[in-house]
Scaffold this motif. Structure first.
Motif, PDB file in Angstrom:
ATOM      1  N   ALA A  35       0.827  -1.208   0.000  1.00 39.19           N
ATOM      2  CA  ALA A  35       0.000   0.000   0.000  1.00 39.19           C
ATOM      3  C   ALA A  35       0.860   1.257   0.000  1.00 39.19           C
ATOM      4  CB  ALA A  35      -0.926  -0.002   1.212  1.00 39.19           C
ATOM      5  N   PHE A  36       1.912   1.277   0.809  1.00 38.26           N
ATOM      6  CA  PHE A  36       2.786   2.446   0.842  1.00 38.26           C
ATOM      7  C   PHE A  36       3.573   2.583  -0.455  1.00 38.26           C
ATOM      8  CE2 PHE A  36       1.753   2.624   5.246  1.00 38.26           C
ATOM      9  CZ  PHE A  36       2.023   3.912   5.644  1.00 38.26           C
ATOM     10  N   ALA A  37       3.963   1.461  -1.052  1.00 39.77           N
ATOM     11  CA  ALA A  37       4.734   1.493  -2.289  1.00 39.77           C
ATOM     12  C   ALA A  37       3.888   1.961  -3.474  1.00 39.77           C
ATOM     13  CB  ALA A  37       5.324   0.120  -2.584  1.00 39.77           C
ATOM     14  N   ASN A  38       2.585   1.731  -3.418  1.00 38.02           N
ATOM     15  CA  ASN A  38       1.713   2.049  -4.548  1.00 38.02           C
ATOM     16  C   ASN A  38       0.949   3.359  -4.378  1.00 38.02           C
ATOM     17  OD1 ASN A  38       2.172  -0.202  -6.299  1.00 38.02           O
ATOM     18  ND2 ASN A  38       1.183  -1.463  -4.753  1.00 38.02           N
ATOM     19  N   THR A  39       1.305   4.158  -3.387  1.00 38.83           N
ATOM     20  CA  THR A  39       0.657   5.458  -3.205  1.00 38.83           C
ATOM     21  C   THR A  39       1.725   6.544  -3.267  1.00 38.83           C
ATOM     22  OG1 THR A  39       0.815   5.292  -0.798  1.00 38.83           O
ATOM     23  CG2 THR A  39      -1.205   4.472  -1.792  1.00 38.83           C
ATOM     24  N   ASP A  40       1.485   7.636  -2.590  1.00 42.85           N
ATOM     25  CA  ASP A  40       2.441   8.741  -2.594  1.00 42.85           C
ATOM     26  C   ASP A  40       3.653   8.469  -1.717  1.00 42.85           C
ATOM     27  OD1 ASP A  40       0.923  10.278  -4.305  1.00 42.85           O
ATOM     28  OD2 ASP A  40      -0.185  11.242  -2.682  1.00 42.85           O
ATOM     29  N   GLY A  41       3.693   7.300  -1.125  1.00 44.07           N
ATOM     30  CA  GLY A  41       4.823   6.953  -0.270  1.00 44.07           C
ATOM     31  C   GLY A  41       4.482   7.166   1.189  1.00 44.07           C
ATOM     32  N   GLY A  42       5.483   7.144   1.997  1.00 42.64           N
ATOM     33  CA  GLY A  42       5.314   7.269   3.427  1.00 42.64           C
ATOM     34  C   GLY A  42       6.380   6.446   4.118  1.00 42.64           C
ATOM     35  N   SER A  43       6.195   6.209   5.376  1.00 38.51           N
ATOM     36  CA  SER A  43       7.186   5.465   6.143  1.00 38.51           C
ATOM     37  C   SER A  43       6.503   4.393   6.977  1.00 38.51           C
ATOM     38  CB  SER A  43       7.951   6.407   7.078  1.00 38.51           C
ATOM     39  OG  SER A  43       8.624   7.393   6.342  1.00 38.51           O
TER      40      SER A  43
END
Length: 59
Positions: A35-43
């Protein structure tokens, strides 16, 4: 990102704390990574509880 008194202080607006990796439910934590890899990113922070306290991971 800073560590103060064994508490992680993240300065990003999008992050998630995961206290452990569930070996029997691999898909559950892989979904978070995906989910984090396929959106705007995050940590993603593994080994940190919901209060931001670093608890570490077992070997």
């Amino acid at each position: 990102m800073q560590i103060h008194n064994n508490t992680l202080i993240a300065e990003c607006s999008t992050y998630d704390f995961k206290e452990m990796l569930e070996r029997k439910k691999v898909k559950s934590w892989l979904k978070s990574v995906s989910a984090f890899a396929n959106t705007d990113g995050g940590s993603l922070f593994y080994g940190v509880n919901d209060d931001g306290v670093i608890v570490g991971l077992e070997n």
